[in-house]
Design an enzyme around this catalytic site. Structure first.
Site, mmCIF file in Angstrom:
data_model
loop_
_atom_site.group_PDB
_atom_site.id
_atom_site.type_symbol
_atom_site.label_atom_id
_atom_site.label_comp_id
_atom_site.label_asym_id
_atom_site.label_seq_id
_atom_site.Cartn_x
_atom_site.Cartn_y
_atom_site.Cartn_z
ATOM 1 N N GLY A 347 -10.149 -22.043 9.447
ATOM 2 C CA GLY A 347 -8.988 -22.588 8.744
ATOM 3 C C GLY A 347 -8.941 -22.202 7.281
ATOM 4 N N GLU A 370 2.861 4.980 0.475
ATOM 5 C CA GLU A 370 2.449 6.375 0.325
ATOM 6 C C GLU A 370 2.270 7.078 1.668
ATOM 7 O OE1 GLU A 370 -0.070 7.575 -2.856
ATOM 8 O OE2 GLU A 370 0.141 5.648 -3.891
ATOM 9 N N THR A 372 3.447 6.060 5.951
ATOM 10 C CA THR A 372 3.055 5.135 7.008
ATOM 11 C C THR A 372 1.989 5.763 7.909
ATOM 12 O OG1 THR A 372 4.749 5.969 8.510
ATOM 13 C CG2 THR A 372 5.376 4.143 7.041
ATOM 14 N N SER A 373 1.380 4.939 8.736
ATOM 15 C CA SER A 373 0.408 5.452 9.701
ATOM 16 C C SER A 373 1.051 6.490 10.624
ATOM 17 C CB SER A 373 -0.174 4.305 10.532
ATOM 18 O OG SER A 373 -0.954 3.446 9.727
#
Length: 388
Positions: A347, A370, A372-373
């Site tokens: 938690g 910069e 994306t995957s």
């Protein structure tokens, strides 16, 4: 028979080890105690930016003759990893200021432009932005609608940019802007637009999931005129030049991601030694210990990859594929590490009282900014010779 050329070494020089030690101490003593307060207020700590400037961090990869520290791109990455280990917002401020703000001036500016604009950036006295991304473009970086036309004695720019870092602070000096300069939309040229130029409007910023303490804005240009000597680089080479900046920047983002992973390890090791459940520290339970071990393995592998890309860059070899691999692997591992670190904390991990909560907020953007995957996978596939 000729001996093989020496391969890369990941051993740091004495100077690099000292830089790492100094930045780590600064991060732990000056940044970490204040990181959550600035995160909660969504406020960039300009006093810490100033201290980083005095330490020479903003000038690390630039030669001394232009106001830099005379270091290497690896030196910058070492600093980014240590800052990112405690605060990603300040880390991306440094990364964007150097890799995106100052680097285009250094790489593509004339001698006069370097002399005029680079020294205060290298000293950390001013920040600059990198204006490429547009509302309708995203990963399609070349689909620009911003236009610049020659009007007799000045270039006049009209258009907009979004998700631009470091353009709305009290020390923001200018933004470099990519704009179409002919009927052919493929002719793109870059310009320096100083803060306060008539027709250049900086937006109010975004409500972001993470990177709360970094400065991120949208920009608008309406009949915004800049003189001829504010053209940055050769006309028509703007997109190619900016994309080369992003290739280097991917290595830096990988280093920032490694910092996040290592920060998760730091926090989880400490917590797993202190927190008890079922009569013993939770680190004694394999379910927790193995999560932390996986994070450490991810950090080590990602660190080796970004240092390899730095070595290729420093030795003048092609590094596009290796930079894409470094960013892809490090950022996806950062997202996984932040998720697992929150699980270790239970938690408490769902609060920003502990750093892992901030890391969880900050991790996702690393897979987007910069490149994306998906863009990294595209670059890797193209470099392997797969058809477009």
């Amino acid at each position: 028979m000729d001996s093989a050329a020496p391969g890369p070494s990941f051993a740091l020089t004495d100077e690099q080890a000292e830089l790492q030690r100094v930045v780590r101490q600064f991060a732990r003593e000056r940044v970490a105690p204040r990181a959550e307060a600035f995160n909660a207020r969504a406020e960039l700590p300009l006093d810490l930016v100033g201290e980083m400037g005095q330490m020479g961090l903003f000038g690390l990869p630039f030669p001394e003759e232009v106001g830099g520290s005379g270091g290497t791109y690896l030196d910058l990455c070492l600093a980014l990893e240590e800052i990112g280990r405690v605060d990603q917002s300040l880390g991306i401020t440094l990364e964007a200021a150097v890799g995106l703000g100052a680097m285009p001036i250094y790489r593509f500016g004339s001698d006069e432009q370097r002399e005029r604009w680079l020294p205060p950036l290298a000293r950390g006295e001013q920040l600059a932005g990198f204006g490429l991304t547009e509302p309708g473009g995203g990963s399609d970086a070349g689909a620009l609608r911003t236009r610049a036309r020659w009007d007799g004695d000045a270039w006049v720019i009209d258009g907009s940019k979004q998700f631009i870092t470091n353009v709305g602070t009290d020390v923001s000096a200018f933004v470099t802007v990519a704009a179409v300069t002919a009927d052919d939309p493929r002719e793109i040229t870059n310009f320096v637009v100083p803060t306060g130029t008539p027709g250049y409007v900086v937006g109010q910023g975004y409500r972001k999931v993470g990177w709360h303490a970094s400065d991120t804005r949208d920009l608008a240009f309406s009949d915004c005129g800049v003189p001829a000597d504010h053209q940055l680089g050769e006309q028509g080479r703007g997109l190619a030049n900016f994309l080369s900046i992003l290739s280097e920047g991917r290595i830096a983002i990988a280093a920032l991601a490694v910092g996040l992973i290592q920060g998760c390890v730091d926090e989880c090791v400490r917590y797993a030694q202190e927190r008890e459940a079922f009569g013993k520290p939770i680190g004694a339970h394999q379910a927790v210990a193995f999560k932390i071990a996986d994070m450490e393995a991810a950090a080590q592998l990602a660190r080796n990859q970004y240092r390899y890309a730095c070595w290729l860059l420093a030795t003048g070899q092609r590094f596009t594929r290796e930079a894409a691999i470094a960013k892809l692997h490090a950022t996806e591992q950062a997202v996984a590490a932040a998720r697992e670190a929150c699980q270790v904390f239970g938690g408490y991990g769902f609060t920003t009282e502990y750093a892992v909560g901030r890391f969880y907020q900050d991790a996702k953007i690393l897979e987007i900014g910069e490149g994306t995957s998906e863009v990294q996978r595209m670059l890797i596939a193209r470099d392997l010779g797969l058809p477009r």
